[in-house]
Design an enzyme around this catalytic site. Structure first.
Site, PDB file in Angstrom:
ATOM      1  N   ARG A  20       0.651  -1.262  -0.035  1.00 23.72           N
ATOM      2  CA  ARG A  20      -0.113  -0.101  -0.049  1.00 23.72           C
ATOM      3  C   ARG A  20       0.907   1.454   0.089  1.00 23.72           C
ATOM      4  O   ARG A  20       0.524   2.334  -0.763  1.00 23.72           O
ATOM      5  CB  ARG A  20      -0.788   0.070   1.125  1.00 23.72           C
ATOM      6  CG  ARG A  20      -2.128  -1.192   1.030  1.00 23.72           C
ATOM      7  CD  ARG A  20      -3.014  -1.141   2.298  1.00 23.72           C
ATOM      8  NE  ARG A  20      -2.275  -1.382   3.503  1.00 23.72           N
ATOM      9  CZ  ARG A  20      -2.281  -0.930   4.742  1.00 23.72           C
ATOM     10  NH1 ARG A  20      -3.668  -0.325   4.941  1.00 23.72           N
ATOM     11  NH2 ARG A  20      -1.582  -1.323   5.665  1.00 23.72           N
ATOM     12  N   ASN A  38      -6.032  -2.823   2.255  1.00 28.88           N
ATOM     13  CA  ASN A  38      -6.101  -4.160   2.581  1.00 28.88           C
ATOM     14  C   ASN A  38      -7.559  -4.779   2.686  1.00 28.88           C
ATOM     15  O   ASN A  38      -8.372  -3.948   3.393  1.00 28.88           O
ATOM     16  CB  ASN A  38      -5.455  -4.437   3.968  1.00 28.88           C
ATOM     17  CG  ASN A  38      -3.764  -4.469   3.820  1.00 28.88           C
ATOM     18  OD1 ASN A  38      -3.198  -4.457   2.594  1.00 28.88           O
ATOM     19  ND2 ASN A  38      -3.196  -4.495   4.751  1.00 28.88           N
TER      20      ASN A  38
END
Length: 90
Positions: A20, A38
């Site tokens: 990320r 996520n």
């Protein structure tokens, strides 16, 4: 240049490897807005909005991700334009 938004789901070893963070960094370098999040099933969802060529560049990067990741699949679909500030990690 056309402005578009794409939502992608990335599967593989993509959680716990900085995916990320690196995605947000790449998105900002490409002047995109959106987020990387996520999911409970182990995937990462990425929303990216901006110039079509830059969205396509991030999509190409997502095919392999950072060196720490092992991407096994990317699915994508177009979504309606969303005015978002910045590129966040969720």
């Amino acid at each position: 240049m056309p402005q578009i938004c794409i939502k992608a789901t990335i599967s593989g070893r993509v959680q716990g490897v900085g995916f990320r963070y690196h995605t947000a960094h790449e998105g900002l370098k490409l002047s995109l807005t959106g987020f990387a999040r996520n999911e409970d099933d182990g995937t990462v969802t990425v929303l990216m909005c901006g110039e079509e060529k830059n969205v396509n560049a991030l999509l190409a990067w997502l095919e392999h991700g950072p060196q720490t990741a092992n991407v096994t699949g990317v699915t994508q679909y177009s979504v309606d334009w969303q005015a978002i500030d910045g590129f966040s990690i969720r």
